[in-house]
Design an enzyme around this catalytic site. Structure first.
Site, PDB file in Angstrom:
ATOM      1  N   ILE A   1       0.853  -1.189   0.000  1.00  0.00           N
ATOM      2  CA  ILE A   1       0.000   0.000   0.000  1.00  0.00           C
ATOM      3  C   ILE A   1       0.890   1.240   0.000  1.00  0.00           C
ATOM      4  O   ILE A   1       1.770   1.389   0.864  1.00  0.00           O
ATOM      5  CB  ILE A   1      -0.919   0.012   1.236  1.00  0.00           C
ATOM      6  CG1 ILE A   1      -1.812  -1.231   1.249  1.00  0.00           C
ATOM      7  CG2 ILE A   1      -1.777   1.277   1.260  1.00  0.00           C
ATOM      8  CD1 ILE A   1      -2.682  -1.349   2.489  1.00  0.00           C
TER       9      ILE A   1
ATOM     10  N   HIS B   1      -3.462   4.323  14.119  1.00  0.00           N
ATOM     11  CA  HIS B   1      -3.327   2.900  13.795  1.00  0.00           C
ATOM     12  C   HIS B   1      -4.676   2.208  13.597  1.00  0.00           C
ATOM     13  O   HIS B   1      -4.771   1.256  12.806  1.00  0.00           O
ATOM     14  CB  HIS B   1      -2.541   2.193  14.901  1.00  0.00           C
ATOM     15  CG  HIS B   1      -1.090   2.562  14.926  1.00  0.00           C
ATOM     16  ND1 HIS B   1      -0.176   2.077  14.019  1.00  0.00           N
ATOM     17  CD2 HIS B   1      -0.388   3.397  15.742  1.00  0.00           C
ATOM     18  CE1 HIS B   1       1.023   2.567  14.275  1.00  0.00           C
ATOM     19  NE2 HIS B   1       0.923   3.386  15.312  1.00  0.00           N
TER      20      HIS B   1
ATOM     21  N   ASP C   1      -5.385   0.032  10.400  1.00  0.00           N
ATOM     22  CA  ASP C   1      -5.833  -1.364  10.395  1.00  0.00           C
ATOM     23  C   ASP C   1      -7.077  -1.533   9.537  1.00  0.00           C
ATOM     24  O   ASP C   1      -7.224  -2.534   8.819  1.00  0.00           O
ATOM     25  CB  ASP C   1      -6.133  -1.817  11.825  1.00  0.00           C
ATOM     26  CG  ASP C   1      -4.866  -1.979  12.664  1.00  0.00           C
ATOM     27  OD1 ASP C   1      -3.770  -1.977  12.075  1.00  0.00           O
ATOM     28  OD2 ASP C   1      -4.987  -2.101  13.896  1.00  0.00           O
TER      29      ASP C   1
ATOM     30  N   GLU D   1       2.161  -3.656   5.688  1.00  0.00           N
ATOM     31  CA  GLU D   1       1.183  -3.226   4.683  1.00  0.00           C
ATOM     32  C   GLU D   1       1.381  -3.966   3.371  1.00  0.00           C
ATOM     33  O   GLU D   1       0.897  -3.541   2.319  1.00  0.00           O
ATOM     34  CB  GLU D   1       1.279  -1.715   4.444  1.00  0.00           C
ATOM     35  CG  GLU D   1       2.563  -1.227   3.790  1.00  0.00           C
ATOM     36  CD  GLU D   1       3.666  -0.909   4.781  1.00  0.00           C
ATOM     37  OE1 GLU D   1       4.546  -0.107   4.429  1.00  0.00           O
ATOM     38  OE2 GLU D   1       3.648  -1.449   5.908  1.00  0.00           O
TER      39      GLU D   1
END
Length: 360
Positions: free
Chosen positions: A231, A243, A247, A273
């Protein structure tokens, strides 16, 4: 004389324990429609090999395996299970054999299947103990009604024999249900632990361990391609939005990739990621369309976690030259191609071979 059906109950429990251990073996799962009636029928025959003295007792508990088959599998398997012991009774020319077949096999198969629950077909449900008690009680009532009508001269001993067998039947069936439920719980726990060991807890995708096993087996059979997917700007996004939102974005991208890959391909979370895809596509032109498809699928998704700009991914692709290629080398090459995609502007794919041909 009651020691004989008691001994039979112990024998039945031992046989059932062996059958439960065989149940989870591969051949039993694959051929359950054949294996279950066969084992059940043989168990019934073994129960009949111990004769009842002067036929004063009403049963030798040979019906109990049929009851368990009906509870576990339903009417088809339970009736199929009744065929083998019925043929045995017919072959030995037992007096009033048709009554034995009806009492101990056909009627128990029909009655127990009426208590069968669909959820037990998958093996992910327990059998209620009360169902075993109800079945044994109904069978006892049927026996008393039919035997009383035929004898026309009932006595205290007649009823006491039926009551004793009822208690033994209930006890035996309850123990069998307890054994099955305990074994089933252990089986479900084992499957749950296996799933947890092979699944990424955040995204729900397979984890790297699962991927390496699958990819290692596949590459021994055919050439494959490996895609490393990362990503773009994820660290910056994580630092900006936190975070929890990071997530959430990982989960969304994971689901996009799961839905966008080809049917026979395999996507897993590599770590952080990064995601990794095992593909059976090895043609470079087709892989170019594939890589572009994955980039566009992620970019087109309107993420609830990212309102200001689109989410994009960079992809590195490595293709094996032949089957039994080295998996770790392919992953390393795909990872190197991924960084080339990052360095060349992101939101794109790069072939490992193109890096050294000047086209990356």
């Amino acid at each position: 004389m009651y020691h004989i059906p008691f001994a039979n109950a112990c024998t039945l429990i031992a046989l059932s324990y062996i059958a439960l251990k065989l149940k989870n073996r591969l051949f039993m799962e694959r051929y359950e429609a054949l294996g279950a009636p066969l084992l059940t029928g043989l168990a019934c025959i073994l129960m009949m090999l111990q004769p009842i003295p002067d036929h004063t007792l009403t049963t030798d508990l040979s019906f109990a395996p049929i009851v368990m088959a009906g509870l576990r599998f339903g009417w088809q398997i339970s009736l199929l299970s009744a065929i083998i012991p019925s043929l045995y009774v017919y072959s030995i020319e037992e007096p009033f054999g048709w009554m034995r077949i009806a009492y101990d096999f056909v009627i128990p198969a029909i009655i127990s299947s009426m208590f069968h629950r669909k959820e037990t077909d998958s093996g992910f449900a327990v059998i209620p103990y009360i169902d075993g008690i109800k079945i044994c009680s109904i069978l006892a009532i049927v026996r008393v009604a039919i035997s009383g009508a035929m004898q026309r001269d009932v006595s205290f001993y007649f009823f006491s024999a039926h009551v004793m067998i009822l208690f033994l039947s209930v006890a035996a069936v309850i123990v069998l249900i307890i054994m099955y439920n305990d074994e089933n719980r252990n089986w479900m726990l084992q499957r749950r632990l296996e799933l947890q060991a092979n699944q990424d807890g955040l995204t729900g995708l397979p984890n790297l361990r699962s991927f390496m096993n699958t990819a290692g087996n596949t590459i021994q059979l055919r050439p494959v391609s490996i895609m490393m997917i990362d990503i773009d700007n994820f660290k910056k996004y994580n630092d900006t939005f936190g975070h929890l939102q990071g997530d959430r974005l990982l989960c969304e991208v994971g689901q996009i990739l799961r839905g966008a890959i080809y049917e026979h391909d395999y996507v897993a979370r590599y770590g952080g990621e990064e995601f990794i895809v095992l593909s059976q596509v090895t043609d470079y032109d087709e892989l170019s369309h594939y890589g572009q498809k994955l980039c566009r699928a992620v970019e087109a998704h309107q993420s609830a976690s990212r309102e200001t700009e689109s989410t994009t991914v960079s992809i590195g692709i490595s293709v094996s030259a032949a089957s039994q290629d080295e998996l770790l080398r392919l992953i390393s090459e795909a990872d190197e191609a991924l960084y080339a995609s990052k360095n060349n502007g992101k939101n794109r794919f790069t072939f490992f071979n193109d890096i050294y041909m000047g086209t990356g």
